[in-house]
Design a protein around this motif. Sequence first.
Motif, mmCIF file in Angstrom:
data_model
loop_
_atom_site.group_PDB
_atom_site.id
_atom_site.type_symbol
_atom_site.label_atom_id
_atom_site.label_comp_id
_atom_site.label_asym_id
_atom_site.label_seq_id
_atom_site.Cartn_x
_atom_site.Cartn_y
_atom_site.Cartn_z
ATOM 1 N N ASN A 1 -3.134 6.281 1.595
ATOM 2 C CA ASN A 1 -3.004 5.076 2.407
ATOM 3 C C ASN A 1 -2.226 5.341 3.691
ATOM 4 O O ASN A 1 -2.557 4.812 4.755
ATOM 5 N N VAL B 1 -9.338 -0.461 0.099
ATOM 6 C CA VAL B 1 -8.190 -0.682 0.972
ATOM 7 C C VAL B 1 -8.691 -0.943 2.389
ATOM 8 O O VAL B 1 -9.670 -0.333 2.819
ATOM 9 N N LEU C 1 0.811 -1.223 0.000
ATOM 10 C CA LEU C 1 0.000 0.000 0.000
ATOM 11 C C LEU C 1 0.845 1.274 0.000
ATOM 12 O O LEU C 1 0.319 2.362 0.253
#
Length: 329
Positions: A86, A115, A38
């Motif tokens: 992220n 996510v 990520l």
Amino acid sequence: MPAFIDTMMYVGEQPWHKQGIKLEKPPTIKEALSLSGLDWTIKKEPTFIYPNNGYGGIKTNHFVTIREDTHEILGNVSAKYGVLQNSEAFAPFEPLLDMGFQLETAGATQQGRKVWILAKSPDTYMAGDDEIEKYVLLYTSHDGSTGSVFRPTGIRVVCQNTIELALSKQSKWNYTLKHTASIKERVKNLTNILEKCDGDFRNAIDDMERFQDTDMTPEMLDLYLETVIPFLKDRNKESIPEMKIFVRNTAKPVYEKILDNFYNGRGNKGRTLWDAYNAITEYYTHDKQYKDWVQTTQFGVGYDYKVKAFRVASKIASASANSLQVSMN
């Protein structure tokens, strides 16, 4: 990677899809960001229309989100949409780690459109003889399809399917992170949220404790099984050859196996609603033969029966508790 996930990291038991990077010890936030795949960023760009053969572009009031490492367009969003990177999504977990939580899983699905980050609590709870883990989940999207959600869960999230299961469970609090909020504001609010988390999660455990406290008669057991799995009502049908009536009874062996699980299944004693619930989940997870175990137990009919088994058991336990309270008053 299969369609279930793009990238992920996990600590402990390997997920059912056998994908992701296994860690021997819980990572720091910086390590988790990298190992879960990520460590990339999102940008929001305006869109244009070109009415004159590619010349004289006119700016629209619409935007797209673009994953900067792959240059893939993830979604169409409004002018008000605020990007949550992220790294920012991980930031609220800093105080959790100070409280003894450990990062358990993290990853992305749908080319990075979705996510999640999951942290495991240092506390566990007992439901009968079973130890129940407690988690906190953060889920966000980069395509504008959903907001960013922060909430407690008893589900170990390892794919899109378990994300949806965790989000489908009712919760007294369900904090939506504003993409425009500062990290400082998110962290400040997190302390108050965690105080509420304990009570809410305890209610879920209380449901399962009530399963243990609800005794099952043979009649109640049959009613429970038939409510969860309606085709079991046909278990007593038999062929009558002299009348040229032939029945292929597929319900009887299913009923008999689940009944055996009730009395002799893993950790079961054949006495309570908890034993009955476990009998069903054991059958659809371990006993039934599938052409595609993953598709059926995690997405299909087997998965649906397990969810229904918990919901019906919760109603029975609640009704039983209310009846007991009325009889005592």
